[in-house]
Motif scaffolding. Structure first.
Motif, PDB file in Angstrom:
ATOM      1  N   ASN A 205      -4.934   2.710  -0.254  1.00 23.46           N
ATOM      2  CA  ASN A 205      -3.841   2.510   0.699  1.00 23.46           C
ATOM      3  C   ASN A 205      -4.065   3.101   2.078  1.00 23.46           C
ATOM      4  O   ASN A 205      -3.387   2.689   3.029  1.00 23.46           O
ATOM      5  CB  ASN A 205      -2.540   3.104   0.147  1.00 23.46           C
ATOM      6  CG  ASN A 205      -2.146   2.490  -1.176  1.00 23.46           C
ATOM      7  OD1 ASN A 205      -2.126   3.157  -2.191  1.00 23.46           O
ATOM      8  ND2 ASN A 205      -1.859   1.207  -1.178  1.00 23.46           N
TER       9      ASN A 205
ATOM     10  N   ARG B 157       5.294   6.811   0.747  1.00 19.03           N
ATOM     11  CA  ARG B 157       4.441   6.286  -0.326  1.00 19.03           C
ATOM     12  C   ARG B 157       3.825   7.437  -1.126  1.00 19.03           C
ATOM     13  O   ARG B 157       3.766   7.396  -2.354  1.00 19.03           O
ATOM     14  CB  ARG B 157       3.342   5.393   0.271  1.00 19.03           C
ATOM     15  CG  ARG B 157       2.406   4.807  -0.750  1.00 19.03           C
ATOM     16  CD  ARG B 157       3.091   3.708  -1.547  1.00 19.03           C
ATOM     17  NE  ARG B 157       2.152   3.165  -2.514  1.00 19.03           N
ATOM     18  CZ  ARG B 157       2.433   2.965  -3.781  1.00 19.03           C
ATOM     19  NH1 ARG B 157       3.633   3.213  -4.243  1.00 19.03           N
ATOM     20  NH2 ARG B 157       1.545   2.471  -4.597  1.00 19.03           N
ATOM     21  N   ILE B 158       3.370   8.466  -0.427  1.00 20.35           N
ATOM     22  CA  ILE B 158       2.783   9.633  -1.090  1.00 20.35           C
ATOM     23  C   ILE B 158       3.810  10.298  -2.006  1.00 20.35           C
ATOM     24  O   ILE B 158       3.521  10.616  -3.156  1.00 20.35           O
ATOM     25  CB  ILE B 158       2.231  10.622  -0.054  1.00 20.35           C
ATOM     26  CG1 ILE B 158       0.980  10.023   0.604  1.00 20.35           C
ATOM     27  CG2 ILE B 158       1.928  11.978  -0.684  1.00 20.35           C
ATOM     28  CD1 ILE B 158       0.483  10.783   1.811  1.00 20.35           C
TER      29      ILE B 158
ATOM     30  N   TYR C 256      -4.558   6.713  -3.635  1.00 20.11           N
ATOM     31  CA  TYR C 256      -3.936   6.476  -2.329  1.00 20.11           C
ATOM     32  C   TYR C 256      -4.988   6.443  -1.219  1.00 20.11           C
ATOM     33  O   TYR C 256      -5.017   5.517  -0.408  1.00 20.11           O
ATOM     34  CB  TYR C 256      -2.887   7.543  -2.021  1.00 20.11           C
ATOM     35  CG  TYR C 256      -2.339   7.441  -0.617  1.00 20.11           C
ATOM     36  CD1 TYR C 256      -1.388   6.480  -0.292  1.00 20.11           C
ATOM     37  CD2 TYR C 256      -2.792   8.277   0.390  1.00 20.11           C
ATOM     38  CE1 TYR C 256      -0.914   6.354   1.007  1.00 20.11           C
ATOM     39  CE2 TYR C 256      -2.316   8.165   1.693  1.00 20.11           C
ATOM     40  CZ  TYR C 256      -1.376   7.201   1.988  1.00 20.11           C
ATOM     41  OH  TYR C 256      -0.906   7.074   3.276  1.00 20.11           O
TER      42      TYR C 256
END
Length: 82
Positions: free
Chosen positions: A41, A52-53, A37
């Motif tokens: 991202n 998202r996490i 991530y």
């Protein structure tokens, strides 16, 4: 530094015992997911995408355990930039 506070909600006692035994593997999967991530991202200075996490950590949980049933609860996402 990215700080995340999370927990797992597990109703099935059999799965809970399995999760407890799998914590080293789960922690490794979480570190790997967050490394991806932050490397792919996240842009320094942006607000972290908590949705998202949470999805990445849930996917890591399900993949590591090989089944669903352990629900990730995200408590905090914090960036400490010095």
């Amino acid at each position: 530094m990215l700080q995340i506070e999370a927990g797992l909600e597990i109703e099935d006692s059999r799965l809970r015992r399995r999760v407890e035994a799998s914590m080293p593997r789960l922690r490794n999967a979480y570190v790997t997911a967050m490394s991806i991530y932050t490397g792919v991202n996240y842009r320094f200075g942006d607000v972290p995408d908590s949705d998202r996490i949470a999805q990445l950590l849930q996917d890591a949980t399900d993949r590591t355990l090989g089944e669903e049933g352990a629900h990730l609860l995200l408590g905090m996402v914090l960036i400490n930039a010095q």
